[in-house]
Structure formats: structure tokens, C-alpha cells
Scaffold this active site. Structure first.
Site, PDB file in Angstrom:
ATOM      1  N   HIS A  96      10.294  -2.656  60.809  1.00  5.99           N
ATOM      2  CA  HIS A  96       9.695  -1.661  61.696  1.00  5.99           C
ATOM      3  C   HIS A  96       8.563  -0.855  61.051  1.00  5.99           C
ATOM      4  O   HIS A  96       7.905  -0.075  61.736  1.00  5.99           O
ATOM      5  CB  HIS A  96      10.778  -0.735  62.253  1.00  5.99           C
ATOM      6  CG  HIS A  96      10.526  -0.313  63.674  1.00  5.99           C
ATOM      7  ND1 HIS A  96      11.475   0.294  64.462  1.00  5.99           N
ATOM      8  CD2 HIS A  96       9.395  -0.390  64.463  1.00  5.99           C
ATOM      9  CE1 HIS A  96      10.957   0.565  65.652  1.00  5.99           C
ATOM     10  NE2 HIS A  96       9.701   0.166  65.685  1.00  5.99           N
ATOM     11  N   ASP A 119      15.433   2.600  69.613  1.00  8.65           N
ATOM     12  CA  ASP A 119      15.921   2.376  68.251  1.00  8.65           C
ATOM     13  C   ASP A 119      17.227   3.151  68.057  1.00  8.65           C
ATOM     14  O   ASP A 119      17.412   4.212  68.659  1.00  8.65           O
ATOM     15  CB  ASP A 119      14.847   2.921  67.263  1.00  8.65           C
ATOM     16  CG  ASP A 119      14.908   2.325  65.865  1.00  8.65           C
ATOM     17  OD1 ASP A 119      16.023   2.076  65.375  1.00  8.65           O
ATOM     18  OD2 ASP A 119      13.830   2.149  65.264  1.00  8.65           O
ATOM     19  N   HIS A 121      17.638   4.356  65.230  1.00  9.97           N
ATOM     20  CA  HIS A 121      17.136   5.274  64.194  1.00  9.97           C
ATOM     21  C   HIS A 121      15.844   5.945  64.659  1.00  9.97           C
ATOM     22  O   HIS A 121      15.101   5.371  65.467  1.00  9.97           O
ATOM     23  CB  HIS A 121      16.847   4.497  62.896  1.00  9.97           C
ATOM     24  CG  HIS A 121      17.974   3.614  62.463  1.00  9.97           C
ATOM     25  ND1 HIS A 121      18.065   2.287  62.841  1.00  9.97           N
ATOM     26  CD2 HIS A 121      19.064   3.873  61.701  1.00  9.97           C
ATOM     27  CE1 HIS A 121      19.169   1.763  62.331  1.00  9.97           C
ATOM     28  NE2 HIS A 121      19.804   2.701  61.634  1.00  9.97           N
ATOM     29  N   ASP A 123      13.300   6.774  62.527  1.00 12.21           N
ATOM     30  CA  ASP A 123      12.187   6.274  61.700  1.00 12.21           C
ATOM     31  C   ASP A 123      11.108   7.337  61.509  1.00 12.21           C
ATOM     32  O   ASP A 123       9.909   7.042  61.510  1.00 12.21           O
ATOM     33  CB  ASP A 123      11.589   4.994  62.310  1.00 12.21           C
ATOM     34  CG  ASP A 123      12.583   3.846  62.352  1.00 12.21           C
ATOM     35  OD1 ASP A 123      13.693   3.985  61.787  1.00 12.21           O
ATOM     36  OD2 ASP A 123      12.270   2.805  62.963  1.00 12.21           O
ATOM     37  N   HIS A 136      10.246   1.396  56.523  1.00  9.45           N
ATOM     38  CA  HIS A 136      10.581   1.130  57.938  1.00  9.45           C
ATOM     39  C   HIS A 136      11.337   2.305  58.569  1.00  9.45           C
ATOM     40  O   HIS A 136      11.444   2.365  59.786  1.00  9.45           O
ATOM     41  CB  HIS A 136      11.356  -0.188  58.109  1.00  9.45           C
ATOM     42  CG  HIS A 136      12.809  -0.119  57.760  1.00  9.45           C
ATOM     43  ND1 HIS A 136      13.738  -0.991  58.286  1.00  9.45           N
ATOM     44  CD2 HIS A 136      13.503   0.702  56.920  1.00  9.45           C
ATOM     45  CE1 HIS A 136      14.943  -0.710  57.794  1.00  9.45           C
ATOM     46  NE2 HIS A 136      14.831   0.308  56.967  1.00  9.45           N
ATOM     47  N   ASP A 227      13.086  -1.664  68.489  1.00  2.00           N
ATOM     48  CA  ASP A 227      13.871  -2.123  67.334  1.00  2.00           C
ATOM     49  C   ASP A 227      15.131  -2.760  67.899  1.00  2.00           C
ATOM     50  O   ASP A 227      15.889  -2.116  68.636  1.00  2.00           O
ATOM     51  CB  ASP A 227      14.189  -0.904  66.453  1.00  2.00           C
ATOM     52  CG  ASP A 227      14.904  -1.261  65.158  1.00  2.00           C
ATOM     53  OD1 ASP A 227      15.670  -2.251  65.139  1.00  2.00           O
ATOM     54  OD2 ASP A 227      14.710  -0.525  64.170  1.00  2.00           O
ATOM     55  N   ASP A 229      17.862  -3.234  66.734  1.00  3.40           N
ATOM     56  CA  ASP A 229      19.112  -2.540  66.402  1.00  3.40           C
ATOM     57  C   ASP A 229      19.441  -1.417  67.378  1.00  3.40           C
ATOM     58  O   ASP A 229      20.500  -0.777  67.278  1.00  3.40           O
ATOM     59  CB  ASP A 229      19.150  -2.083  64.935  1.00  3.40           C
ATOM     60  CG  ASP A 229      18.258  -0.891  64.619  1.00  3.40           C
ATOM     61  OD1 ASP A 229      17.965  -0.061  65.489  1.00  3.40           O
ATOM     62  OD2 ASP A 229      17.862  -0.783  63.425  1.00  3.40           O
ATOM     63  N   GLU A 272      12.778  -6.207  63.618  1.00  2.00           N
ATOM     64  CA  GLU A 272      14.050  -6.128  62.881  1.00  2.00           C
ATOM     65  C   GLU A 272      15.054  -7.219  63.234  1.00  2.00           C
ATOM     66  O   GLU A 272      16.231  -7.100  62.886  1.00  2.00           O
ATOM     67  CB  GLU A 272      14.690  -4.730  63.002  1.00  2.00           C
ATOM     68  CG  GLU A 272      13.827  -3.573  62.465  1.00  2.00           C
ATOM     69  CD  GLU A 272      13.795  -3.446  60.939  1.00  2.00           C
ATOM     70  OE1 GLU A 272      14.523  -4.220  60.255  1.00  2.00           O
ATOM     71  OE2 GLU A 272      13.035  -2.591  60.415  1.00  2.00           O
TER      72      GLU A 272
HETATM   73  C1  DIR Z   1      17.373   5.290  57.475  1.00  4.09           C
HETATM   74  C2  DIR Z   1      17.569   3.948  58.159  1.00  4.09           C
HETATM   75  N1  DIR Z   1      17.178   6.352  58.442  1.00  4.09           N
HETATM   76  C3  DIR Z   1      16.176   5.243  56.509  1.00  4.09           C
HETATM   77  N2  DIR Z   1      16.478   3.610  58.969  1.00  4.09           N
HETATM   78  C4  DIR Z   1      16.365   2.428  59.643  1.00  4.09           C
HETATM   79  O1  DIR Z   1      16.184   4.363  55.650  1.00  4.09           O
HETATM   80  O2  DIR Z   1      15.275   6.059  56.616  1.00  4.09           O
HETATM   81  N3  DIR Z   1      15.482   2.221  60.553  1.00  4.09           N
HETATM   82  N4  DIR Z   1      17.195   1.441  59.420  1.00  4.09           N
HETATM   83  O3  DIR Z   1      15.376   1.189  61.387  1.00  4.09           O
HETATM   84 MN    MN Z   2      13.373   1.090  63.583  1.00  6.35          MN
HETATM   85 MN    MN Z   3      16.601   0.916  63.658  1.00  4.94          MN
END
Ligand code: DIR
Ligand code: MN
Ligand code: MN
Ligand code: MN
Length: 314
Positions: A96, A119, A121, A123, A136, A227, A229, A272
Site C-alpha cells: 500500500h 482498509d 488500517h 496508514d 505501507h 486494501d 485486508d 496487498e
Molecule cells: C501498522 C500496520 N499500522 C503499521 N499497517 C498496515 O505498520 O504502521 N497497513 N498493515 O496496511
Molecule cells: Mn493499507
Molecule cells: Mn491494511
């Protein structure tokens, strides 16, 4: 109009291998054929090729800053060209972090775009708040004008500057937000819908409020950054950071149908999908198939079918 498909086999925005094979997995699941059933010509521009940089020391705890910066500069140009040529553009990731270049290139053609980020998350970590260092998990922080003075100058990113206002962004599907991200979301008054909000309001109301927030003053191009996920891990297991309690199939498709129905979708990222992380071939296939379904639905595939047309007869 027409559709452009652009593959971005890139993984250095995070530390797990395999997500660079996302574009192939999504194509192998029949993407181009599915899109050819829709109303418009599809141009598959193939995959970009990203350079491997020998020397790319971490910046604080952020790995591969120059590699990620350079990949996004290349992607930005490609997305800008595709949008400039009049295509509704589908970017297949990759991780991402690629949204940085995708949204930036889109914004060069369409400075008044708005961004819908689907998402688990947010991000929106900065290099200073990120627990993982992974880029990401920081993509949105590079885009936002309001975070300019919170962002250190990262090597590899001098080609761009922040271009998006916090009010032009809506999140859908959040359920794993880091403390530093929570503070940013609250400080900037960003509109977001967690899975709890979806449970409370229903996905139909969530989309109504999303469009109200982004489009009520004026119609403008939509960038959808999806995303995989965001979907429940039962539907999309082959991804780097799955989180339980995600979108149902019908919620995911409702989101993309409603975005199609605005007539304003301009660029979509689908990121992703990591075929190296499925527990089985079936797990990978179901994840890629989920990706194809949300892309096709964003581009107008419906659940009610459609009338007989010249294309459907041939
Ligand atoms: C977590 C995971 N907040 C980070 N982030 C992800 O690494 O900053 N984003 N997996 O897709
Ligand atoms: Mn993401
Ligand atoms: Mn994500
Ligand atoms: Mn349509």
C-alpha cells in the site's frame, strides 16, 4: 470511456516477501476477461519494472526509503499518463505504499480529487509515530498538507510535496489503528468509519455519509484506495496483515457498487494481495477472486445483471 490496468509489482513498503506477485495473482484470477464483459474497452498496460537500489540505508526505523520513493515517482508518472489519456485507471499492487505515487499522479491531473481509503488500517503513521517503520503504514501521511510540519524529509521523496486536505479523505473499515494514528485522525478531524461504525449505522448509511462529506459541495473525481485486508480474513486470507472482523462480501461489494454509481470513479488501487501468504492454493485463489470482484464491481458489474447489448450477444 475506457479502462487502463497498471500492474505495480512492488513490496519494499513492508517486510514480507510475495506481495510483488499480487498483480500476477489478480490477472490469473481472470481480471481482464471479467472487465471485458463490461461496457468499455480495457487496455492492459502490463507491469511497471521497479529498480532495485543497492545502497538504501534505513532512515531512523524506516527501511528502503529511496527504493520506495523512486518506485512511487515512477508509478506517479504512469498513473498521471493513464488518467491524462482519459482512462479510468486500475492500479494493481504491490503493497500500500504505492498509493503515494498513485494518488499523487492522479492529483497532478485532477487536483480536486477526493480519496476513499478502504482498509483495516489507517496508514497514516509518520516516520516518527510508526511502530513498524514500514512505509505501507504511512502512505496517507505523505499526502496530507496538514501533516507537512510533522514529516521529516525522507530520502527518495524530494520529487513530491503534500497535495491533499484532510477534509477530502474518508476511511472505511478501520479496526487496527495505532495510538499515533488515532491522535492524527482526531486532531485533523478526519471522517472515518470503523467496523464498529459499520455495525452501528449499516454500510448503506456509511456510504451516504461518505458521499455527503466528499461530494455535497461539488462533484469531483474519486480515488478509491482499496486494501484487500479491509475484507474479512475468511474472504481475503492471503495478505500481510490480516485483522479479524472485517467487511463481509456484501459490504465490500456494496461499497464498490455505490462508488460506481456516483459515476465519478477515476482511479482505483487494489493492493496487498500476497500469494506467498495463503495457507493453501485455495486461500490464494479466494483472495485474488475477491480482488477481481471488487474491481469489477467498482467498474459497473452489477448483481442485477443488465439488458441485452451488442457485446452480450457476441
Ligand atoms: C501498522 C500496520 N499500522 C503499521 N499497517 C498496515 O505498520 O504502521 N497497513 N498493515 O496496511
Ligand atoms: Mn493499507
Ligand atoms: Mn491494511
Ligand atoms: Mn455503468
Amino acid at each position: 470511456h475506457s479502462v487502463a490496468v497498471l500492474g505495480a509489482p512492488f513490496s519494499k513498503g513492508q517486510k514480507r516477501r510475495g506481495v510483488e506477485h499480487g498483480p500476477k495473482a489478480i490477472r490469473d484470477a481472470g481480471l481482464i476477461e471479467r472487465l471485458s464483459n463490461l461496457d468499455y474497452p480495457v487496455h492492459d498496460f502490463g507491469d511497471l519494472s521497479f529498480q532495485h537500489l543497492e545502497k538504501d540505508e534505513p532512515y531512523m526505523n524506516v527501511p528502503f526509503p529511496r527504493t520506495v520513493g523512486r518506485a512511487n515517482k515512477l508509478l506517479s508518472g504512469a498513473v498521471s499518463n493513464a488518467v491524462g489519456a482519459g482512462h479510468t485507471t486500475i492500479m494493481l499492487g504491490g503493497d500500500h505504499s504505492l498509493a503515494i505515487g498513485s494518488v499523487e499522479g492522479h492529483a497532478r491531473q485532477c487536483p480536486d480529487l477526493c480519496l476513499i481509503w478502504v482498509d483495516a488500517h489507517a496508514d497514516i503513521n509518520t516516520p516518527l509515530t510508526s511502530p513498524s517503520g514500514n512505509l505501507h503504514g504511512q502512505s496517507v501521511a505523505f499526502m496530507l498538507k496538514e501533516l507537512q510540519n510533522k514529516m521529516p524529509e525522507l530520502p527518495g521523496f524530494s520529487w513530491m510535496k503534500p497535495f491533499l486536505s484532510a477534509k477530502d479523505l474518508v476511511y472505511i473499515g478501520l479496526r487496527d489503528v495505532d495510538p499515533g494514528e488515532y491522535d492524527i485522525l482526531k486532531d485533523l478531524g478526519i471522517q472515518y468509519f470503523t467496523m464498529r461504525d459499520i455495525d452501528r449505522l449499516g454500510i448503506q448509511r456509511v456510504m451516504e455519509v461518505t458521499f455527503d462529506h466528499l461530494l455535497s459541495r461539488k462533484q469531483r473525481p474519486i480515488h478509491l484506495s482499496f486494501d484487500i485486508d479491509a475484507m474479512d480474513p475468511s474472504l481475503a486470507p492471503a495478505t500481510g496483515t490480516p485483522v479479524n472482523g472485517g467487511l463481509t462480501y456484501r459490504e465490500g461489494i456494496w461499497i464498490t457498487e455505490e462508488i460506481h454509481n456516483t459515476g465519478l470513479l477515476s482511479v482505483m488501487d487494489l493492493v496487498e494481495v500476497n500469494p506467498a501468504l495463503g495457507a493453501s492454493r485455495e486461500a490464494v485463489a479466494s483472495t485474488a477472486s475477491m480482488a477481481v470482484d471488487v474491481i469489477a464491481s467498482s467498474l459497473g458489474q452489477t448483481r442485477e445483471g443488465g439488458p441485452i447489448t451488442q457485446e452480450s450477444q457476441t
